[in-house]
Design a protein around this motif. Structure first.
Motif, PDB file in Angstrom:
ATOM      1  N   SER A 167      33.364  41.854  46.967  1.00  0.00           N
ATOM      2  CA  SER A 167      32.153  42.591  46.603  1.00  0.00           C
ATOM      3  C   SER A 167      32.374  43.402  45.332  1.00  0.00           C
ATOM      4  CB  SER A 167      31.762  43.531  47.750  1.00  0.00           C
ATOM      5  OG  SER A 167      30.715  44.391  47.366  1.00  0.00           O
ATOM      6  N   PHE A 168      31.255  43.643  44.607  1.00  0.00           N
ATOM      7  CA  PHE A 168      31.279  44.501  43.423  1.00  0.00           C
ATOM      8  C   PHE A 168      31.049  45.969  43.782  1.00  0.00           C
ATOM      9  CE2 PHE A 168      29.477  40.427  41.681  1.00  0.00           C
ATOM     10  CZ  PHE A 168      30.641  40.030  41.029  1.00  0.00           C
ATOM     11  N   ILE A 214      33.162  48.859  42.216  1.00  0.00           N
ATOM     12  CA  ILE A 214      32.867  49.116  40.808  1.00  0.00           C
ATOM     13  C   ILE A 214      31.596  49.929  40.682  1.00  0.00           C
ATOM     14  CG2 ILE A 214      32.346  48.050  38.578  1.00  0.00           C
ATOM     15  CD1 ILE A 214      33.939  45.614  39.511  1.00  0.00           C
ATOM     16  N   VAL A 215      30.565  49.541  41.441  1.00  0.00           N
ATOM     17  CA  VAL A 215      29.276  50.231  41.370  1.00  0.00           C
ATOM     18  C   VAL A 215      29.423  51.683  41.797  1.00  0.00           C
ATOM     19  CG1 VAL A 215      26.910  50.271  42.248  1.00  0.00           C
ATOM     20  CG2 VAL A 215      27.998  48.090  41.701  1.00  0.00           C
ATOM     21  N   ILE A 233      32.462  38.072  33.923  1.00  0.00           N
ATOM     22  CA  ILE A 233      31.432  38.671  34.778  1.00  0.00           C
ATOM     23  C   ILE A 233      31.171  40.104  34.323  1.00  0.00           C
ATOM     24  CG2 ILE A 233      30.851  39.398  37.129  1.00  0.00           C
ATOM     25  CD1 ILE A 233      32.557  37.101  38.153  1.00  0.00           C
ATOM     26  N   LEU A 242      28.242  43.642  34.900  1.00  0.00           N
ATOM     27  CA  LEU A 242      27.177  44.259  35.680  1.00  0.00           C
ATOM     28  C   LEU A 242      26.299  45.082  34.750  1.00  0.00           C
ATOM     29  CD1 LEU A 242      29.190  45.629  38.760  1.00  0.00           C
ATOM     30  CD2 LEU A 242      28.069  43.396  38.522  1.00  0.00           C
ATOM     31  N   GLN A 278      23.869  41.440  38.229  1.00  0.00           N
ATOM     32  CA  GLN A 278      25.153  40.827  37.891  1.00  0.00           C
ATOM     33  C   GLN A 278      24.918  39.537  37.120  1.00  0.00           C
ATOM     34  OE1 GLN A 278      26.226  37.869  40.071  1.00  0.00           O
ATOM     35  NE2 GLN A 278      27.764  37.444  38.519  1.00  0.00           N
ATOM     36  N   ASP A 322      32.325  45.944  32.716  1.00  0.00           N
ATOM     37  CA  ASP A 322      33.152  44.812  33.112  1.00  0.00           C
ATOM     38  C   ASP A 322      33.706  45.025  34.514  1.00  0.00           C
ATOM     39  OD1 ASP A 322      35.172  46.685  32.835  1.00  0.00           O
ATOM     40  OD2 ASP A 322      35.991  45.825  30.995  1.00  0.00           O
ATOM     41  N   MET A 323      34.599  44.155  34.941  1.00  0.00           N
ATOM     42  CA  MET A 323      35.131  44.221  36.294  1.00  0.00           C
ATOM     43  C   MET A 323      36.175  45.317  36.468  1.00  0.00           C
ATOM     44  SD  MET A 323      33.465  42.081  38.134  1.00  0.00           S
ATOM     45  CE  MET A 323      32.100  42.757  37.193  1.00  0.00           C
ATOM     46  N   ASN A 324      36.475  46.031  35.390  1.00  0.00           N
ATOM     47  CA  ASN A 324      37.326  47.208  35.496  1.00  0.00           C
ATOM     48  C   ASN A 324      36.506  48.490  35.550  1.00  0.00           C
ATOM     49  OD1 ASN A 324      39.831  45.754  35.315  1.00  0.00           O
ATOM     50  ND2 ASN A 324      39.490  45.553  33.108  1.00  0.00           N
ATOM     51  N   GLY A 325      35.174  48.348  35.581  1.00  0.00           N
ATOM     52  CA  GLY A 325      34.308  49.518  35.595  1.00  0.00           C
ATOM     53  C   GLY A 325      34.270  50.241  34.265  1.00  0.00           C
TER      54      GLY A 325
END
Length: 486
Positions: A53-54, A57-58, A186, A188, A202, A239-242
């Motif tokens: 799940s994202f 990050i969110v 990917i 967000l 996303q 990004d996926m690192n927030g």
């Protein structure tokens, strides 16, 4: 006996096969872990990985994405009564031109998004979200609301910097290097579309260095298929690192809704503007003192290139950083500080985001040889005093503000080409200048075949209007003649 022996042999083979698969799976897992540790991008390889799940990050980013409410007061003329359209009724109320309308003040509001980029409450949003605003408020994800001060407005990048008027510290999103992005990554998008409340969508990075979008002077955008709608402007692309990789700013749509083609200003440009806000509240860009041209297929063939790339230098101004560094006309610039230059838009982005007082290293091709040239990064000089004048005499220029051109003035208003003459920098709405079609950035070259070389000269001409105005106006590098009655 034969059947039992076959079953026993099958069990042995099965055991060996399972052991082999275990070894393969174990080595694959180790390889995947090693690859992940090396920073390589992996696709989901199991049902368990598909359930990831994202949400983490969110949870980290959402508190730093805010709603931006901008309002401004406008005065409009409102008709007092429809009965004043009746000549018989108006006959009994004196002068029929008086009292038909009455000024009415009302408040215009706009809604967008923003991103907190530091613990002290510095917020980045789009310029068009708060343009001409008298009051700006910011609403956090936890429903707290604060007034915000406008620190910097930069229309050329469509970015604005705000400062929350409240006690911190505030949650913020750290910057990521936008140059680290790759197509397919990917991302967000977080914002407040249509005012429904904070929303997360996303998608992937669809393209990098996208130009010809027509939103800002610096055409260099991240394209994504994450759903972006009205109200998302100024929101975060992470990004996926927030980490913040861009600020959402525009969509390509015929209906007004998301078609899966959204654009974000890269984090490097955002950070450049934010740094300028912290160093005095004014964006100062380096001046090269040269013009460049796109390298198309024909030029690439003439230069014996394997493909069209870079930009070709077409003009160099005297005593400019380009001339001082030894740059020449016909040099082919293929990279700036090791970053590839694809076209004039990417060249402008790469150069304009450099810091003053430093150097930019150009990789050029000259006569088939590759060379490195270091350009000193200095602001554009005001070689001619701007002598700003507001033209108020009855003429086609009434309502226009004009300045003498110089590299500094040209840089401020985004004018390219010749750096001499008189340029229009502001026009009052509905003024004679606006009605005849004058625009900001127009250069007044001549009036009735007399060259206009200064604002003083132009103002003098408007005070003694001729019977016929023959105006030579330069716009986007082309000179057009306009003929008007005096």
């Amino acid at each position: 006996m034969v059947l039992m022996r076959l079953r026993r042999e099958l069990r042995i083979v099965s055991g060996l096969l399972l052991g082999f698969l275990a070894i393969v799976n174990g080595s694959s897992s180790a390889s995947a872990q090693d690859s992940a540790g090396a920073g390589l991008r992996l696709v989901p390889g199991s049902a368990q990985e598909m359930k990831l799940s994202f949400a983490p990050i969110v949870k980290d980013v959402a508190p730093a994405v805010v709603n931006v409410y901008a309002s401004r007061k406008v005065v409009q003329q409102r008709r007092v009564s429809p009965f004043f359209n009746d000549p018989f009724f108006r006959r009994f109320f004196g002068n029929p031109d008086q009292g038909l309308t009455r000024p009415q003040e009302r408040v215009q509001s706009s809604l967008g998004s923003g991103v907190v980029i530091s613990a002290d409450g510095t917020v980045i949003t789009n310029h068009h979200v708060i343009k001409d605003a008298d009051e700006v408020r910011v609403a956090l994800n936890d429903r707290r609301e604060f007034d915000a001060e406008i620190v910097l407005l930069d229309e050329r990048t469509d970015l604005a910097v705000l400062k929350i008027k409240g006690e911190g510290p505030f949650d913020f999103v750290p910057f990521a290097g936008s140059d680290s992005l790759e197509v397919g990554d990917i991302v967000l998008a977080i914002g407040n579309p249509f005012g429904v409340g904070q929303t997360v969508t996303q998608g992937i990075v669809s393209a990098l260095a996208r130009t010809q979008v027509g939103v800002t002077d610096y055409q260099f955008f991240i394209q994504t298929d994450a759903a972006i709608n009205p109200g998302n402007s100024g929101g975060a692309l992470v990004d996926m690192n927030g980490q913040l990789v861009g600020v959402n700013t525009a969509i390509f749509s015929r209906s007004g809704g998301s078609n899966g083609i959204g654009f974000a200003i890269p984090a490097h440009m955002v950070q450049f503007v934010a740094t300028a806000a912290g160093e005095g509240g004014k964006v100062q860009r380096p001046w090269l003192g040269a013009t460049v041209q796109l390298v198309n297929a024909e030029i690439a063939e003439a230069l014996s290139l394997d493909r069209p790339r870079g930009v070709i230098v077409t003009n160099i101004y005297p005593s400019s950083p380009a001339e001082d560094a030894g740059l020449r006309v016909s040099d082919l610039v293929i990279a700036i500080d090791g970053k590839e230059v694809l076209d004039p838009d990417s060249f402008g982005y790469r150069f304009a985001t450099k810091r003053l007082g430093e150097q930019a290293r150009f990789t050029i091709l000259r006569g088939g040889d590759q060379k490195l040239i270091d350009i000193n990064l200095a602001p554009a000089p005001e070689t001619t005093p701007r002598d700003t004048r507001v033209l108020t005499e009855y003429s086609p220029f009434e309502g226009a503000t004009v300045m003498n051109l110089s590299p500094a003035v040209a840089e401020e208003i985004g004018v390219e080409g010749l750096l001499e003459g008189v340029v229009i920098t502001e026009i009052v709405p509905n003024s004679p200048a606006a009605r005849v079609g004058m625009k900001v950035g127009d250069i007044v070259r001549a009036i009735n075949d007399d060259e206009i070389v200064s604002t003083r000269m132009l103002e003098g001409v408007t005070k003694v209007p001729p019977r016929v105005w023959r105006l030579d106006i330069e716009r986007d590098g082309k000179v057009s003649r306009i003929v008007l009655r005096g």
